[in-house]
Design an enzyme around this catalytic site. Structure first.
Site, PDB file in Angstrom:
ATOM      1  N   SER A 143      10.825 -12.999  41.361  1.00 15.99           N
ATOM      2  CA  SER A 143      11.927 -12.025  41.283  1.00 15.99           C
ATOM      3  C   SER A 143      11.966 -11.308  39.943  1.00 15.99           C
ATOM      4  O   SER A 143      11.676 -11.895  38.888  1.00 15.99           O
ATOM      5  CB  SER A 143      13.250 -12.773  41.489  1.00 15.99           C
ATOM      6  N   GLU A 178      14.543 -10.853  38.443  1.00 20.64           N
ATOM      7  CA  GLU A 178      15.529 -11.586  37.633  1.00 20.64           C
ATOM      8  C   GLU A 178      14.840 -12.409  36.550  1.00 20.64           C
ATOM      9  O   GLU A 178      15.481 -12.816  35.580  1.00 20.64           O
ATOM     10  CB  GLU A 178      16.367 -12.501  38.528  1.00 20.64           C
ATOM     11  N   TYR A 229      19.429 -19.100  38.393  1.00 25.49           N
ATOM     12  CA  TYR A 229      18.541 -18.558  39.434  1.00 25.49           C
ATOM     13  C   TYR A 229      17.256 -18.023  38.802  1.00 25.49           C
ATOM     14  O   TYR A 229      16.140 -18.362  39.223  1.00 25.49           O
ATOM     15  CB  TYR A 229      19.263 -17.437  40.208  1.00 25.49           C
TER      16      TYR A 229
HETATM   17  P1  NAP Z   1      18.597 -14.196  51.666  1.00 22.70           P
HETATM   18  O1  NAP Z   1      18.942 -13.103  52.604  1.00 22.70           O
HETATM   19  O2  NAP Z   1      19.672 -14.823  50.839  1.00 22.70           O
HETATM   20  O3  NAP Z   1      17.844 -15.331  52.494  1.00 22.70           O
HETATM   21  C1  NAP Z   1      17.587 -16.580  51.947  1.00 22.70           C
HETATM   22  C2  NAP Z   1      16.962 -17.460  52.998  1.00 22.70           C
HETATM   23  O4  NAP Z   1      16.703 -18.757  52.433  1.00 22.70           O
HETATM   24  C3  NAP Z   1      17.862 -17.704  54.227  1.00 22.70           C
HETATM   25  O5  NAP Z   1      17.056 -17.764  55.371  1.00 22.70           O
HETATM   26  C4  NAP Z   1      18.445 -19.075  53.934  1.00 22.70           C
HETATM   27  O6  NAP Z   1      18.867 -19.784  55.084  1.00 22.70           O
HETATM   28  C5  NAP Z   1      17.228 -19.755  53.326  1.00 22.70           C
HETATM   29  N1  NAP Z   1      17.580 -20.952  52.576  1.00 22.70           N
HETATM   30  C6  NAP Z   1      18.567 -21.124  51.673  1.00 22.70           C
HETATM   31  N2  NAP Z   1      18.605 -22.395  51.237  1.00 22.70           N
HETATM   32  C7  NAP Z   1      17.630 -23.051  51.906  1.00 22.70           C
HETATM   33  C8  NAP Z   1      17.188 -24.394  51.929  1.00 22.70           C
HETATM   34  N3  NAP Z   1      17.781 -25.336  51.188  1.00 22.70           N
HETATM   35  N4  NAP Z   1      16.159 -24.725  52.740  1.00 22.70           N
HETATM   36  C9  NAP Z   1      15.555 -23.797  53.529  1.00 22.70           C
HETATM   37  N5  NAP Z   1      15.946 -22.506  53.569  1.00 22.70           N
HETATM   38  C10 NAP Z   1      16.970 -22.142  52.763  1.00 22.70           C
HETATM   39  O7  NAP Z   1      17.477 -13.702  50.620  1.00 22.70           O
HETATM   40  P2  NAP Z   1      16.483 -12.447  50.719  1.00 22.70           P
HETATM   41  O8  NAP Z   1      17.148 -11.274  50.106  1.00 22.70           O
HETATM   42  O9  NAP Z   1      15.929 -12.350  52.089  1.00 22.70           O
HETATM   43  O10 NAP Z   1      15.354 -12.894  49.688  1.00 22.70           O
HETATM   44  C11 NAP Z   1      14.194 -13.612  50.131  1.00 22.70           C
HETATM   45  C12 NAP Z   1      13.529 -14.268  48.936  1.00 22.70           C
HETATM   46  O11 NAP Z   1      13.159 -13.283  47.985  1.00 22.70           O
HETATM   47  C13 NAP Z   1      14.395 -15.259  48.176  1.00 22.70           C
HETATM   48  O12 NAP Z   1      13.560 -16.267  47.688  1.00 22.70           O
HETATM   49  C14 NAP Z   1      14.956 -14.443  47.034  1.00 22.70           C
HETATM   50  O13 NAP Z   1      15.305 -15.291  45.959  1.00 22.70           O
HETATM   51  C15 NAP Z   1      13.776 -13.558  46.720  1.00 22.70           C
HETATM   52  N6  NAP Z   1      14.056 -12.240  46.166  1.00 22.70           N
HETATM   53  C16 NAP Z   1      14.936 -11.394  46.753  1.00 22.70           C
HETATM   54  C17 NAP Z   1      15.135 -10.134  46.231  1.00 22.70           C
HETATM   55  C18 NAP Z   1      16.068  -9.142  46.882  1.00 22.70           C
HETATM   56  O14 NAP Z   1      16.421  -8.149  46.235  1.00 22.70           O
HETATM   57  N7  NAP Z   1      16.446  -9.333  48.140  1.00 22.70           N
HETATM   58  C19 NAP Z   1      14.406  -9.718  45.101  1.00 22.70           C
HETATM   59  C20 NAP Z   1      13.496 -10.609  44.526  1.00 22.70           C
HETATM   60  C21 NAP Z   1      13.307 -11.868  45.075  1.00 22.70           C
HETATM   61  P3  NAP Z   1      20.379 -19.599  55.693  1.00 22.70           P
HETATM   62  O15 NAP Z   1      20.320 -18.335  56.511  1.00 22.70           O
HETATM   63  O16 NAP Z   1      20.564 -20.821  56.474  1.00 22.70           O
HETATM   64  O17 NAP Z   1      21.287 -19.477  54.494  1.00 22.70           O
HETATM   65  O1  F7E Z   2      24.051  -7.634  41.836  1.00 21.32           O
HETATM   66  C1  F7E Z   2      26.591  -6.153  39.708  1.00 21.32           C
HETATM   67  C2  F7E Z   2      26.027  -7.484  39.295  1.00 21.32           C
HETATM   68  O2  F7E Z   2      24.271  -9.542  43.425  1.00 21.32           O
HETATM   69  C3  F7E Z   2      23.503  -6.440  41.310  1.00 21.32           C
HETATM   70  C4  F7E Z   2      19.224 -10.946  44.482  1.00 21.32           C
HETATM   71  O3  F7E Z   2      18.612 -10.515  45.681  1.00 21.32           O
HETATM   72  O4  F7E Z   2      18.270  -9.131  43.231  1.00 21.32           O
HETATM   73  C5  F7E Z   2      19.491  -9.736  43.599  1.00 21.32           C
HETATM   74  O5  F7E Z   2      20.214 -10.169  42.460  1.00 21.32           O
HETATM   75  C6  F7E Z   2      24.312  -6.002  40.102  1.00 21.32           C
HETATM   76  C7  F7E Z   2      24.567  -7.131  39.084  1.00 21.32           C
HETATM   77  O6  F7E Z   2      22.002  -8.531  42.928  1.00 21.32           O
HETATM   78  C8  F7E Z   2      29.429  -6.812  41.849  1.00 21.32           C
HETATM   79  O7  F7E Z   2      26.689  -7.987  38.136  1.00 21.32           O
HETATM   80  C9  F7E Z   2      28.980  -5.536  40.158  1.00 21.32           C
HETATM   81  O8  F7E Z   2      24.392  -6.632  37.787  1.00 21.32           O
HETATM   82  O9  F7E Z   2      23.564  -7.262  44.308  1.00 21.32           O
HETATM   83  P1  F7E Z   2      23.525  -8.273  43.227  1.00 21.32           P
HETATM   84  P2  F7E Z   2      21.246  -9.231  41.699  1.00 21.32           P
HETATM   85  O10 F7E Z   2      22.110 -10.097  40.896  1.00 21.32           O
HETATM   86  O11 F7E Z   2      20.519  -8.137  40.971  1.00 21.32           O
HETATM   87  C10 F7E Z   2      17.371  -9.980  42.494  1.00 21.32           C
HETATM   88  C11 F7E Z   2      16.120  -9.199  42.192  1.00 21.32           C
HETATM   89  C12 F7E Z   2      17.125 -11.275  43.177  1.00 21.32           C
HETATM   90  O12 F7E Z   2      16.061 -11.863  43.078  1.00 21.32           O
HETATM   91  C13 F7E Z   2      18.312 -11.951  43.787  1.00 21.32           C
HETATM   92  O13 F7E Z   2      17.896 -12.911  44.755  1.00 21.32           O
HETATM   93  O14 F7E Z   2      25.598  -5.600  40.563  1.00 21.32           O
HETATM   94  N1  F7E Z   2      27.852  -6.227  40.452  1.00 21.32           N
HETATM   95  N2  F7E Z   2      29.954  -5.884  41.003  1.00 21.32           N
HETATM   96  C14 F7E Z   2      28.100  -7.029  41.506  1.00 21.32           C
HETATM   97  N3  F7E Z   2      27.292  -7.868  42.174  1.00 21.32           N
HETATM   98  C15 F7E Z   2      27.853  -8.528  43.240  1.00 21.32           C
HETATM   99  N4  F7E Z   2      27.078  -9.377  43.962  1.00 21.32           N
HETATM  100  N5  F7E Z   2      29.149  -8.371  43.602  1.00 21.32           N
HETATM  101  C16 F7E Z   2      29.989  -7.513  42.937  1.00 21.32           C
HETATM  102  O15 F7E Z   2      31.164  -7.388  43.268  1.00 21.32           O
END
Ligand code: NAP
Ligand code: F7E
Length: 355
Positions: free
Chosen positions: A135, A137, A159
């Protein structure tokens, strides 16, 4: 023979798009779901309800990343060619509330997946290709702009720290055991399937509900944070492409553009025809984080050059897609709320309640 893929996190946003993609390419797809007291497979219903696919080329298995035994057994049952480790506690703010759990799933859970891949590659005597969901992050307090595969990590949350551990472990297993293991360093990617507590979806859900009079305000945290937002459907293609390369490697996947949460609000509210987003948005300390990632901007040149990947949907297309979806969802919510059960019409369970 069709290829076999095993996906953790299949019920999440990315897992569901990746399952769509792999099924369309003729794969047999196996995924982990967690036992839950309520249904957690909404994003997969189109496959579960399809008798041509369900339990023919699309299979779900109970398991958990914290439980090595369950992971090992699924490998043994399915003999995968490709493994995509997408499962995670993926919410940054929640990781401050649950740091130990986040470390166990995102860190040690990754170790479970790598160990099982190594063991089964040896057992089967065939290469298993592995994808790790790293990520942006991990860059946290960014050390250079834009971020590349060589930018130093400075994670700002439990995270981010757990993802750095998983990232380095994946590289270590690649170098130690000759695994075909690749890390995708994905920047934020969104869609109509995005979880409703991530900021973009929280905004577009609120817009639909405000438009329908179902909600008055949208309560947010730091609106100055800057993110490089892309479309999840594009990003799962990059995951697949990484596993089709002869050599495993690590890639930044991003659009190369960033905007603030505030600008995302402006774009989304104005596309919905709600001028002056400020009149609806309030901020609350509750949604601020103990340590914030102020900005993230990726340089996807390597993915473009080596994988031939590029994003198809830009930020305006993404906003339109999400707002359109959530306006329709809120319209349906409004209909249900303002309908009352009636005995007068046999053909319809509901009628509009004009009060
Ligand atoms: P998501 O919608 O939150 O999905 C997370 C998945 O992980 C869900 O299927 C969840 O199951 C499963 N999970 C959670 N805890 C688990 C456990 N203990 N054992 C097995 N499965 C578990 O996340 P996403 O946005 O699709 O992201 C997919 C991956 O990419 C994650 O690893 C995330 O950290 C990473 N990532 C995401 C982003 C982004 O912007 N979306 C960017 C960079 C990296 P449930 O449905 O049961 O909760
Ligand atoms: O926040 C700000 C918050 O929770 C984005 C995950 O998929 O991307 C995701 O992490 C920004 C942050 O995503 C609210 O403070 C303001 O600066 O949508 P987010 P994230 O934290 O960037 C990375 C790449 C991952 O890997 C993660 O799995 O928005 N923000 N107000 C807020 N964020 C949330 N959630 N809620 C608010 O009310």
């Amino acid at each position: 023979m069709s290829k076999v893929a095993f996906i953790t996190g299949i019920s999440g946003q990315d897992g569901s798009y990746l399952a769509d993609l792999l099924l369309s390419k003729g794969y047999s797809v196996h995924g982990i779901i967690r036992r839950s007291s309520s249904f957690n497979t909404a994003r997969l219903e189109h496959h579960i309800q399809n008798p041509e696919v369900y339990n023919k080329t699309f299979f779900l298995h109970y398991g958990d990343l914290s439980d090595y035994n369950s992971i090992y057994n699924i490998f043994e049952k399915t003999n995968p060619d490709e493994v995509y480790n997408l499962g995670a506690q993926s919410h940054v703010k929640v990781s401050f509330d649950m740091p130990v759990y986040t470390g166990q799933i995102d860190g040690i859970g990754t170790l479970h997946m790598l160990e099982a891949t190594k063991e089964h590659q040896y057992r089967l005597g065939k290469q298993i290709r592995y994808y790790q969901a790293s990520s942006s992050e991990m860059y946290g307090k960014v050390q250079e702009v834009p971020q590349t595969e060589n930018t130093k990590f400075y994670p700002r949350s439990p995270y981010g720290c757990a993802k750095v551990y998983g990232h380095h472990l994946t590289i270590n297993y690649r170098e130690s055991y000759d695994l075909h293991a690749s890390c995708g360093i994905l920047f934020n990617h969104e869609s109509p399937r995005r979880g409703e507590t991530f900021v973009t979806r929280k905004i577009t859900r609120a817009i639909g509900r405000i438009y329908q009079g179902l909600q008055k305000n949208l309560v947010l945290g730091n609106m100055d944070a800057l993110r490089d937002w892309g479309y999840a459907g594009d990003y799962v293609e990059a995951m697949w492409l990484m596993l089709q390369q002869d050599t495993p490697d690590d890639y930044v996947v991003a659009t190369g553009n960033m905007i603030s949460v505030r600008e995302f609000c402006e774009k989304a509210f104005s596309y919905a025809g709600l001028k002056n987003y400020e009149q609806y948005v309030v901020t609350d300390e509750r949604y601020f984080r103990p340590a914030e990632v102020d900005q993230l901007l990726g340089n996807p040149e390597k993915a473009k050059r080596q994988l031939g990947w590029k994003p198809k949907v830009d930020i305006d297309g993404l906003v339109r897609m999400m707002v359109d979806h959530d306006m329709e969802l809120a319209r349906k919510e409004f209909m249900i709320k303002h309908m009352t059960p009636t005995k007068q019409h046999n053909h319809s369970k509901y009628e509009i309640h004009h009060s």
